[in-house]
Design an enzyme around this catalytic site. Structure first.
Site, mmCIF file in Angstrom:
data_model
loop_
_atom_site.group_PDB
_atom_site.id
_atom_site.type_symbol
_atom_site.label_atom_id
_atom_site.label_comp_id
_atom_site.label_asym_id
_atom_site.label_seq_id
_atom_site.Cartn_x
_atom_site.Cartn_y
_atom_site.Cartn_z
ATOM 1 C CE LYS A 9 -3.868 -2.351 2.275
ATOM 2 N NZ LYS A 9 -4.721 -2.440 3.474
ATOM 3 C CE1 TYR A 49 -9.403 -2.630 0.729
ATOM 4 C CE2 TYR A 49 -8.607 -0.607 -0.278
ATOM 5 C CZ TYR A 49 -8.372 -1.766 0.454
ATOM 6 O OH TYR A 49 -7.103 -2.059 0.908
ATOM 7 C CG ASN A 112 -3.658 -2.723 6.861
ATOM 8 O OD1 ASN A 112 -3.494 -2.304 5.703
ATOM 9 N ND2 ASN A 112 -4.691 -3.479 7.198
ATOM 10 C CG HIS A 115 -5.129 -5.986 -0.568
ATOM 11 N ND1 HIS A 115 -6.318 -6.104 0.119
ATOM 12 C CD2 HIS A 115 -5.263 -6.757 -1.673
ATOM 13 C CE1 HIS A 115 -7.134 -6.904 -0.571
ATOM 14 N NE2 HIS A 115 -6.505 -7.301 -1.656
ATOM 15 C CD GLU A 126 -8.777 -8.603 -3.909
ATOM 16 O OE1 GLU A 126 -7.646 -9.106 -3.665
ATOM 17 O OE2 GLU A 126 -9.603 -8.342 -3.013
HETATM 18 P P1 ABT Z 1 -7.066 -5.311 3.070
HETATM 19 O O1 ABT Z 1 -5.932 -6.156 2.669
HETATM 20 O O2 ABT Z 1 -6.744 -3.833 2.920
HETATM 21 O O3 ABT Z 1 -8.356 -5.694 2.413
HETATM 22 O O4 ABT Z 1 -7.185 -5.573 4.623
HETATM 23 P P2 ABT Z 1 -7.834 -6.834 5.316
HETATM 24 O O5 ABT Z 1 -8.455 -7.739 4.321
HETATM 25 O O6 ABT Z 1 -6.846 -7.418 6.249
HETATM 26 O O7 ABT Z 1 -8.949 -6.152 6.189
HETATM 27 P P3 ABT Z 1 -10.305 -5.508 5.731
HETATM 28 B B1 ABT Z 1 -11.426 -5.797 6.770
HETATM 29 O O8 ABT Z 1 -10.648 -5.942 4.348
HETATM 30 O O9 ABT Z 1 -9.979 -3.971 5.765
HETATM 31 C C1 ABT Z 1 -9.921 -3.205 4.590
HETATM 32 C C2 ABT Z 1 -9.216 -1.898 4.877
HETATM 33 O O10 ABT Z 1 -10.011 -1.124 5.743
HETATM 34 C C3 ABT Z 1 -9.214 -0.662 6.809
HETATM 35 N N1 ABT Z 1 -10.064 -0.645 8.003
HETATM 36 C C4 ABT Z 1 -10.723 -1.777 8.362
HETATM 37 C C5 ABT Z 1 -10.163 0.524 8.731
HETATM 38 O O11 ABT Z 1 -9.556 1.540 8.376
HETATM 39 N N2 ABT Z 1 -10.940 0.513 9.844
HETATM 40 C C6 ABT Z 1 -11.610 -0.612 10.259
HETATM 41 O O12 ABT Z 1 -12.291 -0.561 11.277
HETATM 42 C C7 ABT Z 1 -11.495 -1.814 9.486
HETATM 43 C C8 ABT Z 1 -12.209 -3.082 9.876
HETATM 44 C C9 ABT Z 1 -8.067 -1.601 6.932
HETATM 45 C C10 ABT Z 1 -7.846 -2.038 5.533
HETATM 46 N N3 ABT Z 1 -6.922 -1.176 4.833
HETATM 47 N N4 ABT Z 1 -6.151 -0.372 4.950
HETATM 48 N N5 ABT Z 1 -5.319 0.389 4.720
HETATM 49 MG MG MG Z 2 -9.713 -7.210 2.753
#
Ligand code: ABT
Ligand code: MG
Length: 147
Positions: A9, A49, A112, A115, A126
């Site tokens: 990212k 997303y 984080n 992805h 994807e």
């Molecule tokens: P991705 O790989 O980004 O899809 O992350 P992952 O699948 O581990 O987690 P999900 B649940 O898909 O989160 C998508 C992105 O949304 C962010 N997020 C998630 C928040 O900012 N707040 C929240 O409360 C949650 C649940 C984290 C992930 N991306 N970023 N950057």
């Molecule tokens: Mg995800």
């Protein structure tokens, strides 16, 4: 052979973590079959997303993922989808185990680092969204005999 979509990212790119992340998957034994540095257009981010469209963080998420270049990749190998998710660690870096990518390098859930597709359906979707059937290379690798 199973394939997954992984993406460093914008925060990971800015923090010079592309090499470290690629290196982890290479050393694990997976095979890189596609990669590109790109800036994600807003429409693609919203589609990628799409499952989070109704969530309160959707706007910020799209803004973040389009805020700078990402390094999009396709990796191949046995059980690569689930194994890559293990190697990434929990979505929220505060819960991610030490040794995982998010556990070592991440701090907050909104940034984080990486992805990874979470199922074979997501992987197919994807890879289609980001590579559209182009730019993937199939090649023989001798090391496959040893994994
Ligand atoms: P991705 O790989 O980004 O899809 O992350 P992952 O699948 O581990 O987690 P999900 B649940 O898909 O989160 C998508 C992105 O949304 C962010 N997020 C998630 C928040 O900012 N707040 C929240 O409360 C949650 C649940 C984290 C992930 N991306 N970023 N950057
Ligand atoms: Mg995800």
């Amino acid at each position: 052979m199973e394939k997954t979509f992984l993406m460093v990212k914008p925060d990971g790119v800015q923090r010079n973590l592309i090499g470290e992340i690629v290196s982890r998957f290479e050393k694990k034994g997976f095979q890189l079959v596609g990669a590109k540095l790109m800036q994600i257009p807003t429409e693609l981010a919203e589609e990628h997303y799409g499952e989070h469209k109704e969530r309160p963080f959707f706007g910020e998420l799209v803004e973040f993922i389009t805020s700078g270049p990402v390094f999009a990749m396709v990796w191949q190998g046995e059980n690569v989808i689930a194994t890559a998710r293990h190697m990434m660690g929990a979505t929220n870096p505060k819960d991610a185990a030490p040794g995982t990518i998010r556990g070592e390098y991440g701090v907050i859930v909104g940034k984080n680092i990486i992805h990874g597709s979470d199922s074979s359906e997501s992987a197919e979707r994807e890879i289609g969204l980001f590579f559209n059937g182009e730019g993937l290379v199939e090649y023989k690798r001798d090391v496959n005999n040893w994994i």
